[in-house]
Structure formats: C-alpha cells, structure tokens
Design a protein around this motif. Structure first.
Motif, PDB file in Angstrom:
ATOM      1  N   TYR A  14     138.928  11.281  50.931  1.00  0.00           N
ATOM      2  CA  TYR A  14     138.176  12.368  50.320  1.00  0.00           C
ATOM      3  C   TYR A  14     136.847  12.573  51.054  1.00  0.00           C
ATOM      4  CZ  TYR A  14     135.617  15.070  46.875  1.00  0.00           C
ATOM      5  OH  TYR A  14     134.873  16.028  46.263  1.00  0.00           O
ATOM      6  N   ARG A  15     136.146  11.477  51.336  1.00  0.00           N
ATOM      7  CA  ARG A  15     134.856  11.585  52.040  1.00  0.00           C
ATOM      8  C   ARG A  15     135.032  12.134  53.450  1.00  0.00           C
ATOM      9  NH1 ARG A  15     132.622   5.755  50.259  1.00  0.00           N
ATOM     10  NH2 ARG A  15     132.049   6.289  48.133  1.00  0.00           N
ATOM     11  N   LEU A  16     136.053  11.643  54.145  1.00  0.00           N
ATOM     12  CA  LEU A  16     136.313  12.118  55.500  1.00  0.00           C
ATOM     13  C   LEU A  16     136.687  13.591  55.486  1.00  0.00           C
ATOM     14  CD1 LEU A  16     136.463  11.197  58.437  1.00  0.00           C
ATOM     15  CD2 LEU A  16     138.878  10.680  58.069  1.00  0.00           C
ATOM     16  N   GLY A  17     137.493  13.994  54.512  1.00  0.00           N
ATOM     17  CA  GLY A  17     137.870  15.403  54.388  1.00  0.00           C
ATOM     18  C   GLY A  17     136.659  16.284  54.118  1.00  0.00           C
ATOM     19  N   LYS A  18     135.750  15.823  53.252  1.00  0.00           N
ATOM     20  CA  LYS A  18     134.518  16.585  52.973  1.00  0.00           C
ATOM     21  C   LYS A  18     133.661  16.698  54.225  1.00  0.00           C
ATOM     22  CE  LYS A  18     134.659  17.889  48.775  1.00  0.00           C
ATOM     23  NZ  LYS A  18     134.758  19.306  48.490  1.00  0.00           N
ATOM     24  N   TRP A  19     133.597  15.611  54.995  1.00  0.00           N
ATOM     25  CA  TRP A  19     132.801  15.648  56.218  1.00  0.00           C
ATOM     26  C   TRP A  19     133.391  16.667  57.192  1.00  0.00           C
ATOM     27  CZ3 TRP A  19     133.702  14.496  61.403  1.00  0.00           C
ATOM     28  CH2 TRP A  19     132.560  14.430  62.198  1.00  0.00           C
ATOM     29  N   PHE A  20     134.718  16.667  57.335  1.00  0.00           N
ATOM     30  CA  PHE A  20     135.359  17.637  58.222  1.00  0.00           C
ATOM     31  C   PHE A  20     135.168  19.064  57.726  1.00  0.00           C
ATOM     32  CE2 PHE A  20     138.115  14.251  60.189  1.00  0.00           C
ATOM     33  CZ  PHE A  20     137.672  14.482  61.475  1.00  0.00           C
ATOM     34  N   GLU A  21     135.180  19.272  56.406  1.00  0.00           N
ATOM     35  CA  GLU A  21     134.932  20.618  55.874  1.00  0.00           C
ATOM     36  C   GLU A  21     133.539  21.108  56.270  1.00  0.00           C
ATOM     37  OE1 GLU A  21     135.488  20.815  51.680  1.00  0.00           O
ATOM     38  OE2 GLU A  21     137.647  20.461  51.814  1.00  0.00           O
ATOM     39  N   GLU A  22     132.546  20.237  56.114  1.00  0.00           N
ATOM     40  CA  GLU A  22     131.181  20.612  56.489  1.00  0.00           C
ATOM     41  C   GLU A  22     131.080  20.866  57.991  1.00  0.00           C
ATOM     42  OE1 GLU A  22     128.796  17.394  55.079  1.00  0.00           O
ATOM     43  OE2 GLU A  22     129.179  17.878  52.965  1.00  0.00           O
ATOM     44  N   PHE A  23     131.765  20.041  58.756  1.00  0.00           N
ATOM     45  CA  PHE A  23     131.763  20.197  60.207  1.00  0.00           C
ATOM     46  C   PHE A  23     132.421  21.523  60.603  1.00  0.00           C
ATOM     47  CE2 PHE A  23     133.289  19.047  64.531  1.00  0.00           C
ATOM     48  CZ  PHE A  23     132.060  18.693  65.088  1.00  0.00           C
ATOM     49  N   GLU A  24     133.520  21.870  59.935  1.00  0.00           N
ATOM     50  CA  GLU A  24     134.206  23.127  60.232  1.00  0.00           C
ATOM     51  C   GLU A  24     133.386  24.334  59.811  1.00  0.00           C
ATOM     52  OE1 GLU A  24     137.903  22.605  58.216  1.00  0.00           O
ATOM     53  OE2 GLU A  24     138.805  21.463  59.859  1.00  0.00           O
TER      54      GLU A  24
END
Length: 145
Positions: free
Chosen positions: A72-82
């Motif tokens: 979940y944390r990694l997915g949120k980080w990738f969302e912010e990065f995208e």
C-alpha cells in the motif's frame, strides 16, 4: 490444542495415581514408570506441536500484514511519483502494485464529499479550503458523468 495436551497430561497422572490406589497387590513399578513416561512424552509432544503451530500461524499473519502495508505504501509513493511526472504514468506502476479499488468512481467521489463535509463541520478546514476541495471533487465527479 494446548488445553487438550494439558488434559492428556492430567489424564496420565490420574491413571497412574488411580492404578497405585486401586491395586492392593504389589504393582509392578517398572510398568507404571513406563506408562507414565509414555503418557507424559505424548502430552509433551502434543504441547510442543500445538505451540509450534500457534507460533507459525502468528508469524504468517504478521508477515502478511507487513506485506499488505508495504504494498500500500509503495503504491501510494508510485501514485505521487506518477502525478509529478506524467510520462511515468504510462507505465502504470501504481496500479500494478496496489490492488484496484472495488468501488465505482461515483462511490469514491461520494465518500470523498462526505469526508470533506465532515472535516469542515469538525473545524479542520477553513471555508476557503472547503470550497477549494469541494470544487476539485465536483470537477472529478463531472469527469465521470
């Protein structure tokens, strides 16, 4: 399982005591000792196996929860990065890592609207912040219609 092992242990002890009390004839102490050793060994093995099983289940549940939180944390980080770098959005790493939300876009927008209203009523948002978030939510909702 632990209670079953303890009851087996108590049963073995009660069997030995009742055997000693019930027989008025001389009892073969070696036979009783062998019976006691067998019963106590079985009860001990049962307790060890049940404790091991409990520890394995607990370890697996903790590990599973850690993996879910990490994804979940990694997915949120990738969302912010995208969001920051739109060209990366083409790859779609955030959707590959986090499972998709089963709710429809309308349901997510309705929940967000309720959340913003609640934060405003509780005093966590000023009137200006409330209006900005409300405008953003209404724009997102109009995209889905």
């Amino acid at each position: 399982m632990i209670l079953a092992g303890a009851s087996l242990l108590c049963f073995g002890f009660a069997t030995i005591v009742s055997t000693l009390i019930a027989y008025s004839d001389p009892v073969n102490p070696l036979g009783l000792l062998l019976l006691a050793i067998v019963l106590f060994t079985l009860a001990g093995l049962f307790c060890v196996l049940s404790l091991t099983w409990y520890l394995v289940q607990w370890t697996l549940s903790v590990a599973t929860m850690g993996v879910r939180k990490g994804r979940y944390r990694l997915g949120k980080w990738f969302e912010e990065f995208e969001e920051e770098y739109s060209t990366i959005r083409i790859i779609g790493l955030s959707t590959a890592i986090t499972p998709p939300d089963p709710r429809s876009p309308q349901e997510r927008a309705a929940e967000s609207l309720t959340e913003v209203r609640t934060r405003y009523v509780d005093g966590h948002l000023t009137e200006r912040e409330f209006e900005e978030e409300l405008t953003t939510l209404l724009e997102v909702e109009s995209e889905f219609k």
